[in-house]
Design a protein around this motif. Structure first.
Motif, PDB file in Angstrom:
ATOM      1  N   SER A  20       0.845  -1.191   0.000  1.00 46.25           N
ATOM      2  CA  SER A  20       0.000   0.000   0.000  1.00 46.25           C
ATOM      3  C   SER A  20       0.881   1.241   0.000  1.00 46.25           C
ATOM      4  N   TYR A  22      -8.102  -0.971   2.791  1.00 42.32           N
ATOM      5  CA  TYR A  22      -7.722   0.438   2.921  1.00 42.32           C
ATOM      6  C   TYR A  22      -8.799   1.317   2.302  1.00 42.32           C
ATOM      7  N   GLY A  46      -3.059   5.442   6.470  1.00 38.53           N
ATOM      8  CA  GLY A  46      -4.037   6.236   5.740  1.00 38.53           C
ATOM      9  C   GLY A  46      -4.553   7.434   6.515  1.00 38.53           C
ATOM     10  N   LEU A 106      -4.099   2.113  11.088  1.00 38.55           N
ATOM     11  CA  LEU A 106      -4.793   3.066  10.210  1.00 38.55           C
ATOM     12  C   LEU A 106      -4.339   4.492  10.488  1.00 38.55           C
TER      13      LEU A 106
END
Lengths: 338, 311
Positions: A56, A163, B275, B271
């Motif tokens: 990612s 994601y 992101g 997370l």
């Protein structure tokens, strides 16, 4: 036991004395670079190439932000590339003066993520969307509606990525909400859509996608075009849904992280990968489109053979979100999975 | 500990006498590497996390040194969809879910490990060694591989669904992507960590005490409750800690086996660092997790010392 230790020690000495002149440490998308090309580069330049993979953009960004990674070359997607330039995480290599620049297909030069093409040379581009298992799902596929508001066959048989990045992008395409919206009301609509879809979702995962879809554990999986193509080429009953609302686009570029220990070899590698002959071989291996000039007669994945690489529906490239917009994305994702 | 005991009286004497004592304090120099290792490898990273948790977040991830408690505030209070600050239980829900999962995993491991360890401890020495070896065998295989093995066992067309289909279950059965699957993988992964300490303490159990309990007309239940359990308590507790603590940080099993439909603390932290681009918040959750663990450990330690002093 001592004998073995001694033998190992001697072996190690021999191995290190036989070491190549230079080194090159790649940190690229997992299994994205043709091993044949790496070997060829390694032989031609007497460079020992070491490859690490990530799955990612977030992983890559976090690693570079954490400092001295020891890597010489990476391949971020466009919206992360922009952040890396703005944050001073990658080197200005004056890419527009390289031979590689001349080899970029003109329509991919000087895009918004690297307007002067100083930092990066593109290597691959493609799309993300819903891939179906055609043995299990025979219904219509021409709209995101069938996947975000599934009925019948697909309910409980859908898989999304783990994601938020592309998943929220696709939801935005369906709702007509602009990428990186800073309007909470619009993002609330995205959350409502994903919440309504959740009971029909079997799993949120970015790993092991081919076997999950192939075994019939799920009938539709959010995925990337090239991976679907490779699996389909290998006989899997897959098909990328050409949804009229569009597909989420991405383009990966080769960049050199700040403080790369083998910068010169990295530049050599960029030039090497950009030669039309090698770019063609890379495309044939990776099964994603090449943003470089290729040798047309050697391209395996032509429009007839690989229609998924030549979509006729709109392709919307992910954008670099402002912190406020990114917070809304994270908020949607956390509330979805809370 | 020994070095401070040696050290204390020396520093109390005159400075002149101190110098040779200091340089010749073998216990101090001998233990120094382990103190350094503990400091650099254990304490320093925790201090860095603590510092990041109060730092200012960078716009695109990363952080700038500073003092800002908004990471901690965010665990309880956030801006709602309309923009005003409101109490948001979502992170508490995730934290409680994680604690519950770790707790249930520990209890199941305990319930299975005690009889298994007892049985092993009752075997003749050679068989005993072989059985202990078998218990440790899974450690030789990567954890990811072991979880993938469970995905195959429970998944569609896997051995377990096939077995049940043979006995009439409908075709296409799958046990994947639910809490049960997560729990199965967690219990399997952490079981050896429970069996080994429990086995070690049961093995040391003095058989004559059990005989004595029976002589005093204690039935099996009373013997178990009043003789065996108190004597093996240290093994049970250390096994429970060894299972509970890593379970709190589990990411792999919930995401691979559970389908990632509900976040655990591990994935929440991940997370925030990726992101979410909010490192201080991620570090604040990590610190909260750490404090939870410390409280549990302190309570156990206090109970243990209280028992020792009354005994």
């Amino acid at each position: 036991m001592k004998k073995y230790l001694a033998a190992t020690a001697i072996g190690l000495c021999l191995a290190s004395s036989a070491q190549a002149e230079g080194k090159l440490n790649l940190y690229v998308w997992s299994e994205s670079i043709s091993p044949a090309l790496i070997e060829k580069f390694s032989k031609e330049n007497d460079v020992e190439v070491h490859v690490d993979g990530y799955t990612s953009n977030e992983d890559l960004l976090t690693k570079l932000q954490a400092g001295a990674s020891g890597y010489d070359l990476s391949t971020p997607s466009q919206h992360f590339l922009k952040i890396m330039i703005d944050q001073g995480l990658i080197e200005n290599i004056e890419a527009n003066k390289l031979t590689a620049y001349e080899n970029i297909d003109p329509r991919w030069r000087n895009q918004w993520w690297d307007e002067k093409q100083e930092y990066s040379i593109p290597i691959a581009y493609g799309t993300a969307g819903f891939v179906i298992n055609t043995d299990l799902y025979k219904g219509p596929t021409d709209s995101l509606k069938y996947f975000f508001e599934p009925e019948g066959d697909l309910a409980g048989k859908i898989a999304m990525l783990s994601y938020p990045d592309e998943v929220i992008g696709a939801a935005q395409l369906y709702l007509g909400v602009p990428f990186c919206s800073e309007d909470p009301a619009e993002m609330k609509k995205v959350l409502d859509l994903l919440m309504a879809q959740k009971p029909a979702v079997a799993v949120y995962s970015s790993d092991n996608i081919a076997s999950r879809l192939g075994s019939g554990e799920v009938s539709a999986h959010f995925w990337w075009d090239g991976e679907e193509l490779k699996a389909r080429d290998g006989g899997a009953p897959f098909q990328l849904a050409m949804t009229k609302e569009g597909l989420v686009g991405w383009l990966d570029s080769m960049v050199i992280p700040k403080g790369a220990p083998n910068r010169e070899n990295a530049v050599k590698f960029i030039e090497f990968m950009s030669q039309p002959e090698n770019a063609t071989e890379q495309m044939n291996f990776y099964a994603h489109s090449s943003p470089m000039k290729t040798v047309a007669e050697k391209v395996v994945y032509t429009k007839e053979k690989a229609p998924e690489l030549y979509p006729e529906v709109p392709v919307e490239f992910s954008r670099t979100c402002s912190p406020a917009a990114q917070d809304l994305v994270t908020k949607v994702w956390t509330q979805l999975l809370q | 500990m020994t070095d401070s005991a040696h050290h204390g009286p020396v520093t109390a004497t005159a400075p002149r006498a101190r110098a040779p004592g200091f340089w010749h304090n073998l216990a101090f120099w001998g233990l120094l590497p382990s103190w350094l290792l503990m400091g650099v490898a254990l304490l320093l990273p925790i201090l860095i996390i603590a510092a990041v948790s109060v730092a200012t977040r960078g716009a695109y991830g990363g952080f700038e040194w500073g003092f800002d408690l908004s990471g901690y505030r965010q665990i309880l209070f956030n801006e709602g969809w309309t923009g005003e600050l409101e109490f948001t239980p979502q992170y508490l829900v995730i934290i409680l879910r994680t604690l519950a999962l770790a707790g249930v995993t520990t209890l199941i491991c305990l319930a299975v490990a005690v009889p298994v360890a007892y049985h092993i401890a009752c075997q003749p020495p050679r068989l005993k060694a072989a059985l202990v070896y078998l218990i440790t065998l899974p450690f030789w295989v990567s954890m990811i591989l072991r979880v993938y093995a469970w995905m195959i066992i429970l998944g569609r067309d896997g051995p377990l669904p096939r077995f049940l289909e043979f006995f009439g279950a409908h075709a296409g059965l799958s046990f994947m992507y639910n809490d049960g699957a997560t729990l199965a993988a967690m219990v399997y992964t952490y079981m050896p960590l429970m069996v080994l300490p429990v086995f070690a303490s049961i093995e040391k159990l003095d058989g004559t005490l059990i005989e004595a309990a029976h002589d005093l007309y204690g039935n099996r239940w009373v013997t178990l409750r009043r003789v065996i359990l108190p004597l093996t308590a240290p093994g049970l507790i250390s096994g429970a800690i060894l299972v509970f603590v890593p379970s709190l940080g589990a990411v792999l099993e919930p995401s691979l086996m559970g389908g990632g439909k509900q976040m655990m603390m591990g994935s929440l932290i991940q997370l925030q660092f990726s992101g979410g681009r909010n490192w201080p918040f991620g570090a604040a959750i990590a610190m909260t997790l750490l404090v939870f663990v410390m409280i549990v450990l302190l309570l156990i330690a206090r109970r243990a010392t209280a028992k020792e002093s009354t005994a």
